[in-house]
Design a protein around this motif. Structure first.
Motif, PDB file in Angstrom:
ATOM      1  N   LEU A 812      16.592  -3.450  14.197  1.00  0.00           N
ATOM      2  CA  LEU A 812      17.522  -3.496  13.184  1.00  0.00           C
ATOM      3  C   LEU A 812      18.643  -3.026  12.803  1.00  0.00           C
ATOM      4  N   LEU A 813      18.540  -1.779  13.005  1.00  0.00           N
ATOM      5  CA  LEU A 813      20.297  -0.710  13.431  1.00  0.00           C
ATOM      6  C   LEU A 813      20.798  -1.462  14.569  1.00  0.00           C
ATOM      7  N   ASP A 814      19.994  -1.775  15.546  1.00  0.00           N
ATOM      8  CA  ASP A 814      20.212  -2.106  16.860  1.00  0.00           C
ATOM      9  C   ASP A 814      21.160  -3.217  16.517  1.00  0.00           C
ATOM     10  N   CYS A 815      20.325  -4.281  15.682  1.00  0.00           N
ATOM     11  CA  CYS A 815      21.394  -5.514  15.648  1.00  0.00           C
ATOM     12  C   CYS A 815      22.642  -5.238  15.373  1.00  0.00           C
ATOM     13  N   PHE A 816      22.081  -4.845  13.510  1.00  0.00           N
ATOM     14  CA  PHE A 816      23.704  -4.481  13.081  1.00  0.00           C
ATOM     15  C   PHE A 816      24.837  -3.966  13.799  1.00  0.00           C
ATOM     16  N   GLU A 817      24.915  -3.592  14.865  1.00  0.00           N
ATOM     17  CA  GLU A 817      25.451  -2.198  15.611  1.00  0.00           C
ATOM     18  C   GLU A 817      26.933  -2.964  16.033  1.00  0.00           C
ATOM     19  N   ASP A 818      26.860  -4.310  15.980  1.00  0.00           N
ATOM     20  CA  ASP A 818      28.364  -5.169  15.759  1.00  0.00           C
ATOM     21  C   ASP A 818      28.133  -5.854  14.604  1.00  0.00           C
ATOM     22  N   VAL A 819      28.172  -5.942  13.748  1.00  0.00           N
ATOM     23  CA  VAL A 819      28.534  -5.891  12.096  1.00  0.00           C
ATOM     24  C   VAL A 819      29.488  -5.356  11.915  1.00  0.00           C
ATOM     25  N   GLN A 820      31.212  -5.871  11.304  1.00  0.00           N
ATOM     26  CA  GLN A 820      31.981  -5.016  10.925  1.00  0.00           C
ATOM     27  C   GLN A 820      32.105  -5.052   9.269  1.00  0.00           C
ATOM     28  N   GLU A 821      33.162  -4.393   9.702  1.00  0.00           N
ATOM     29  CA  GLU A 821      33.976  -3.894   7.749  1.00  0.00           C
ATOM     30  C   GLU A 821      35.027  -5.102   8.405  1.00  0.00           C
ATOM     31  N   MET A 822      35.848  -6.104   8.078  1.00  0.00           N
ATOM     32  CA  MET A 822      36.781  -6.525   8.019  1.00  0.00           C
ATOM     33  C   MET A 822      37.468  -7.576   6.529  1.00  0.00           C
ATOM     34  N   SER A 823      39.288  -7.450   6.357  1.00  0.00           N
ATOM     35  CA  SER A 823      40.202  -7.361   5.672  1.00  0.00           C
ATOM     36  C   SER A 823      40.021  -9.716   5.397  1.00  0.00           C
ATOM     37  N   PHE A 824      40.542 -10.021   4.425  1.00  0.00           N
ATOM     38  CA  PHE A 824      40.361 -11.141   4.546  1.00  0.00           C
ATOM     39  C   PHE A 824      41.017 -11.669   3.271  1.00  0.00           C
ATOM     40  N   GLU A 825      40.866 -12.885   2.834  1.00  0.00           N
ATOM     41  CA  GLU A 825      41.795 -13.228   2.001  1.00  0.00           C
ATOM     42  C   GLU A 825      41.099 -14.330   0.531  1.00  0.00           C
ATOM     43  N   THR A 826      40.443 -14.129  -0.343  1.00  0.00           N
ATOM     44  CA  THR A 826      39.473 -15.331  -0.699  1.00  0.00           C
ATOM     45  C   THR A 826      40.233 -16.584  -0.904  1.00  0.00           C
ATOM     46  N   ILE A 827      40.359 -17.689  -1.114  1.00  0.00           N
ATOM     47  CA  ILE A 827      40.445 -19.027  -1.219  1.00  0.00           C
ATOM     48  C   ILE A 827      40.142 -19.510  -2.640  1.00  0.00           C
ATOM     49  N   HIS A 828      39.330 -18.818  -3.323  1.00  0.00           N
ATOM     50  CA  HIS A 828      39.355 -19.357  -5.153  1.00  0.00           C
ATOM     51  C   HIS A 828      40.340 -18.738  -6.163  1.00  0.00           C
ATOM     52  N   ASP A 829      41.057 -17.402  -5.453  1.00  0.00           N
ATOM     53  CA  ASP A 829      42.335 -16.743  -6.062  1.00  0.00           C
ATOM     54  C   ASP A 829      43.124 -16.052  -5.559  1.00  0.00           C
ATOM     55  N   ASP A 830      43.078 -16.329  -3.939  1.00  0.00           N
ATOM     56  CA  ASP A 830      44.300 -16.641  -3.145  1.00  0.00           C
ATOM     57  C   ASP A 830      44.348 -15.437  -3.153  1.00  0.00           C
ATOM     58  N   LYS A 831      43.760 -13.631  -2.916  1.00  0.00           N
ATOM     59  CA  LYS A 831      44.397 -12.226  -3.015  1.00  0.00           C
ATOM     60  C   LYS A 831      43.269 -11.963  -1.026  1.00  0.00           C
ATOM     61  N   PHE A 832      43.692 -10.494  -1.564  1.00  0.00           N
ATOM     62  CA  PHE A 832      43.180  -9.779  -0.527  1.00  0.00           C
ATOM     63  C   PHE A 832      41.851  -8.980  -0.998  1.00  0.00           C
ATOM     64  N   SER A 833      40.732  -9.372   0.144  1.00  0.00           N
ATOM     65  CA  SER A 833      39.773  -8.166  -0.326  1.00  0.00           C
ATOM     66  C   SER A 833      39.589  -7.410   1.417  1.00  0.00           C
ATOM     67  N   VAL A 834      38.317  -6.611   1.543  1.00  0.00           N
ATOM     68  CA  VAL A 834      37.673  -6.177   2.332  1.00  0.00           C
ATOM     69  C   VAL A 834      35.747  -6.502   2.369  1.00  0.00           C
ATOM     70  N   GLY A 835      35.616  -6.314   3.356  1.00  0.00           N
ATOM     71  CA  GLY A 835      34.269  -5.938   2.822  1.00  0.00           C
ATOM     72  C   GLY A 835      32.946  -6.945   4.870  1.00  0.00           C
ATOM     73  N   TYR A 836      32.685  -7.970   4.433  1.00  0.00           N
ATOM     74  CA  TYR A 836      31.693  -8.450   4.922  1.00  0.00           C
ATOM     75  C   TYR A 836      31.945  -9.711   5.342  1.00  0.00           C
ATOM     76  N   ILE A 837      31.652 -10.528   6.428  1.00  0.00           N
ATOM     77  CA  ILE A 837      31.550 -11.567   6.217  1.00  0.00           C
ATOM     78  C   ILE A 837      30.121 -12.201   6.676  1.00  0.00           C
ATOM     79  N   GLY A 838      29.594 -13.068   6.108  1.00  0.00           N
ATOM     80  CA  GLY A 838      28.506 -13.767   5.776  1.00  0.00           C
ATOM     81  C   GLY A 838      27.462 -13.965   6.918  1.00  0.00           C
ATOM     82  N   GLN A 839      28.448 -14.961   7.552  1.00  0.00           N
ATOM     83  CA  GLN A 839      28.238 -15.385   9.470  1.00  0.00           C
ATOM     84  C   GLN A 839      27.000 -14.430  10.068  1.00  0.00           C
ATOM     85  N   ASP A 840      28.078 -13.078  10.387  1.00  0.00           N
ATOM     86  CA  ASP A 840      27.828 -12.259  10.931  1.00  0.00           C
ATOM     87  C   ASP A 840      26.238 -11.204  10.281  1.00  0.00           C
TER      88      ASP A 840
END
Length: 928
Positions: A812-840
């Motif tokens: 499981l750790l091997d499979c999550f090696e490529d999951v990275q912390e990302m920065s992004f803007e949330t569409i519902h309030d147009d604000k900056f945030s950091v976290g993970y992408i669900g599809q990753d």
């Protein structure tokens, strides 16, 4: 060389030369050169070897040599004092070798002599010749194209003119052409000293083999042939010679079959007599000898041998093996040629002409039966009508014969993520993290890969690579018939066990038979007769170790083993239509077996009416252009589909599928506005929930408030809800909703301290229901934007709430090696945030589930993980769990780096220590 090999006290060396670089590798660990073919065919030699060190040998040409010297003269000879025997050049196939870290050695598992190039597809443009042309010019062109010198100038019928191109547009290979030339010219074809040799099958003795202290066994003599059958298959169009072959007593016939020979085909009557004159002189005794070395003998040589009783016999060499390890072993011999058939003409003509038509009258039992029966090459078909005093029965039946009865036996259906439809697997060991990523094991992972293979007619083969079991799908079986399995070895000769599993009508295992395929022949086959109660059979391939070997062109058929043919898209293995009229009952039964059993039928009686059964039931209009009523069985559940309007007598109740409504008198239930909304149309609706309560929504209020749960006053537009207790697992804005300041919600457990204004709820405490089940606030499609807390959320974490506690799976750790912390803007309030992408996270989790539980079950196992939630295609995460995995990934990576740094420090310290010692030695030397 022969004398040295058979002399005690001889020394031996083995070496391989990489021809691309001329690098010579001395004292290799072992090698084995072997061939196994037939008269009137080409023969390709194979090589296996073990070489010290790591080598890259893909598509590499190598030369193999054996050196022998007299140790009585010298213990350490020079190269000139060694007599070397060159086994020739071999081509290492792509992927035909593997490296062992433990032994630090490379093992060649799949290498062939130069004639293997002839498996390429015939292409007249590449050959650079036209027709008409001679056989000799054809062979010369093939040799020139394949880069193989031709060692002979002329041979029997080499000047025969071939009128036209015989091998284009039929997926023929150069090997097919060479085999047909060998038959026509009464010859064998092979590689000797890296040149192609066409050798006439004659009676010139090359050498004599004496049994001495060695192993010698022989079989019954074969030949000479007195019937030559030139056949066109699969239609069994036979031409047998001599013309009076039927006058030869059956027990004296010795038949030889040349099937689909393109050179002879259009001129069979003209050419067959001359060919027969050549082959009719061939006679030999199949035998097998094991000893120390007659390296002068080659494929197709005519030799004499002496058995243990001192009797002398003659035979042709058609198989051989030379094994060099710490000593040297040789096996030479011959088998009965594959072209030999027993009663082939008679049997196949009967198959082709096997059409029976008869009328049987049984006066004693008052029965008449008519039957039309055809025994064909691909299916047996029967039509019969049986009439007696009580009944009339009509039967139409078809049974497949020559097709592959096990669906996807060769695993050629579409492959997704290392998944093979209609196959199940059990590996012999638990998954280990020390294995290479491409071979990560689970108990359900495949034991073979489907790989490209130029030696297979399909272009593919199954490459087994690990200990375990591969189980095929079941095939429909007819008792009292012979069934056969056949396969072709293209790489390796590792033995494996093949189990025949037999099942009864209920698919219960009733018989299990083991066969061992030892890999000593290129074509391997077994046959068996099913038990009387057998209806299904499957194959089980059990591999004993991690040795690589490939099998291809697999066929499981009714009857004797047959050559490979491409699977049909939908093989109808068994079909049976039965119509019976018995007294006052008419019965129609239809059974079909392909990859599953399908049954359907109709029974009509005067008392019971009409009974219909089957997977689907469909009623259509007169023109059969529109469906009216349909019943479909899905996963064992019957579902009813109605088209148009269906009304009861008098029109009091009507089902209208086109307008999506149900009418009961003047009241309508109808799809309203949105697809998931029910509209009810009428003056009053009352839903009685039980003896003591009800639910009423009524424009003209009636009754008392104590009778109702929800009370809506349409006159003053107020709504009041009464609850003795709030027993709900979902408290949402659309579950209990107030629209203005004068609407109230009152509950004995939850008391609102102020009016419900707009979207605000003020309460002293909100408690979950005491009923079992999930409890939540909001859901994936209705989310709260903010939750303000004075303290951190308190999450239950007591050990007593948990089970199956274990460290996180390293995979499981091997499979999550490529999951990275990302920065992004949330569409519902147009604000900056950091976290993970669900599809990753979804991709990483799907990869893990596919490896551990298989592709088809991966989505179901993903639902077991809390970290990922999917509602209406949108993804959400439990960040705390993702963070735990990412911390473990980083921590493991850090530990690995620390270990690498520690190792580097130790190396540096050792280096510094060596430098110190070296300086000291230098200083001591200067002082001296």
């Amino acid at each position: 060389m022969k004398e040295l090999l058979q002399t005690l006290g001889s020394g031996m060396r083995k070496r391989i030369t990489l021809l691309s670089t001329n690098e010579v590798i001395e004292d290799i660990k072992d090698f084995k050169v072997s061939f196994d073919s037939n008269l009137w065919k080409p023969s390709v030699q194979s090589l296996t070897a073990t070489i010290p060190g790591r080598l890259d040998l893909d598509n590499t040409d190598i030369k193999v040599e054996l050196g022998v010297w007299d140790m009585n003269l010298t213990q350490d000879p020079t190269d000139e004092e060694i007599t070397w025997y060159n086994f020739g050049t071999f081509i290492v196939a792509r992927g035909g070798y593997e490296y062992s870290d433990d032994q630090n050695e490379t093992t060649i598992t799949n290498a062939y002599d130069l004639l293997a190039r002839a498996y390429a597809t015939w292409n007249l443009n590449d050959l650079g010749i036209t027709y008409p042309n001679t056989i000799k010019n054809t062979v010369e062109a093939i040799c020139a194209l394949l880069g193989i010198p031709l060692a002979v100038d002329t041979w029997t019928r080499s000047n025969h003119v071939i009128e036209e191109d015989k091998w284009s547009n039929n997926d023929h290979t150069y090997m097919d052409a060479l085999e047909q030339i060998a038959q026509f010219c009464n010859s064998t074809i092979s590689i000797e000293n890296d040149s192609l040799v066409v050798k006439e099958i004659n009676h010139v003795i090359i050498d004599e083999i004496s049994s001495g202290e060695k192993t010698m066994k022989r079989e019954k003599s074969w030949g000479p042939a007195n019937v030559l059958n030139v056949s066109r298959e699969p239609q069994h169009d036979n031409y047998a010679y001599p013309e009076n072959w039927e006058d030869i007593p059956l027990d004296e016939r010795v038949e030889l079959v040349f099937a689909n020979n393109q050179i002879i085909d259009k001129r069979r009557e003209e050419l067959t007599p001359g060919i027969f004159d050549s082959i009719s002189a061939v006679r030999y005794v199949p035998f097998e000898y094991s000893g120390f070395g007659y390296l002068t003998m080659k494929f197709g040589d005519y030799v004499s041998f002496v058995d243990k009783d001192g009797e002398t016999y003659r035979s042709y060499i058609t198989k051989g093996t030379w094994t060099a390890t710490t000593g040297f072993q040789e096996m030479l011999g011959s088998d009965l040629t594959a072209n030999v058939q027993s009663e082939f003409v008679v049997y196949t003509d009967r198959r082709r002409q096997g059409l029976n038509v008869y009328l049987m009258v049984d006066q004693q039992n008052g029965k008449i039966q008519t039957l039309v029966e055809e025994i064909g090459d691909r299916s047996d078909r029967t039509t019969s009508i049986t009439q007696d005093l009580d009944s009339i029965e009509l039967l139409v039946r078809s049974t497949a014969v020559g097709f592959n009865l096990i669906p996807n036996l060769n695993a050629l259906l579409e492959i997704e993520n290392n998944t093979y439809p209609l196959w199940t697997f059990e590996q012999g060991g638990l998954r280990t993290i020390f294995r290479a990523p491409e071979r990560t094991r689970t108990m359900q992972s495949p034991t073979f890969d489907v790989v490209d293979d130029g030696l297979s007619l399909s272009g593919k083969s199954k490459q087994f690579y690990t200990v375990g079991t591969a189980k095929s799908e079941k095939a429909f079986i007819v008792p009292d018939s012979i069934y056969s399995y056949r396969c072709k070895r293209t790489i390796g000769n590792t033995p494996f066990d093949l189990y025949i599993n037999e099942y009864n009508e209920k698919e219960e295992l009733i018989n299990r038979t083991k066969h061992t395929l030892d890999g000593q022949k290129m074509i391997e086959a077994i046959s068996f007769t099913p038990a009387q109660l057998t209806m299904w059979a499957s194959l089980e391939f059990v591999t004993r170790d991690d040795s690589l070997f490939n099998i291809a062109e697999e066929m499981f058929v009714r009857g004797n083993p047959v050559g490979w043919s491409e699977d049909a898209n939908d093989v109808k293995i068994y079909a049976r239509n039965l119509v019976t009229l018995l007294d006052n009952r008419l019965t129609v039964k239809i059974t079909e077996v392909s990859d599953d059993i399908h049954n359907a039928g109709v029974e009509i009686t005067a008392r019971e009416g009409i009974r219909v059964y089957g997977k689907n039931f469909l009623v259509q209009n007169e023109d059969r252009t529109k469906d009216i009523f349909k019943v479909v069985t899905i996963d064992g559940e019957e579902q009813v589909y109605m088209y148009g309007s269906i009304q009861s007598e008098g029109g009091k109740i009507a089902f209208d599928s086109e307008n999506k409504e149900i009418r009961i008198g003047e009241v309508k239930l109808k799809n309203w506005n949105a697809n998931d909304t029910l509209g009810m149309y009428g003056s009053q609706f009352t839903l009685i929930l039980g003896k003591n309560g009800g639910l009423s929504i009524n424009k003209n209020i009636g009754g008392t408030a104590s009778d109702w749960v929800i009370y809506k006053n349409f006159d003053n537009n107020t709504t009041t809800g009464y609850f003795d207790d709030l027993q709900t697992t979902s408290l949402r804005s659309d579950t209990i909703r107030a629209n203005n300041a004068i609407d109230f919600v009152t509950m004995s457990r939850l008391t609102v301290t102020s009016n419900l204004n707009s979207n605000t709820l003020t309460a002293t405490g909100v408690y979950p229901s005491s009923f079992a089940g999930s409890k939540w606030i909001g859901n994936g499609s209705a989310r709260w934007e903010y939750i303000y807390l004075q303290n951190q959320p308190n999450v239950a974490s007591d050990k007593r709430y948990k089970r199956n506690i274990a460290p996180i799976d390293p995979l499981l750790l091997d499979c999550f090696e490529d999951v990275q912390e990302m920065s992004f803007e949330t569409i519902h309030d147009d604000k900056f945030s950091v976290g993970y992408i669900g599809q990753d996270v979804e991709r990483a989790l799907f990869k893990y589930c596919s490896i551990v539980w298989g592709y088809h079950d991966a989505n179901e196992w993903m639902k077991k993980f809390k970290m990922l939630q999917k509602d209406e295609s949108y993804l959400s995460l439990l960040y705390a769990e993702i963070k735990v995995i990412r911390i473990a990934v980083v921590d493991r990576r850090s530990k690995r780096l620390e270990e690498e740094n520690r190792h580097m420090r130790e190396q540096l310290e050792n280096h510094e220590a060596r430098m110190t010692r070296l300086e000291k030695l230098l200083l001591d030397k200067e002082e001296i």
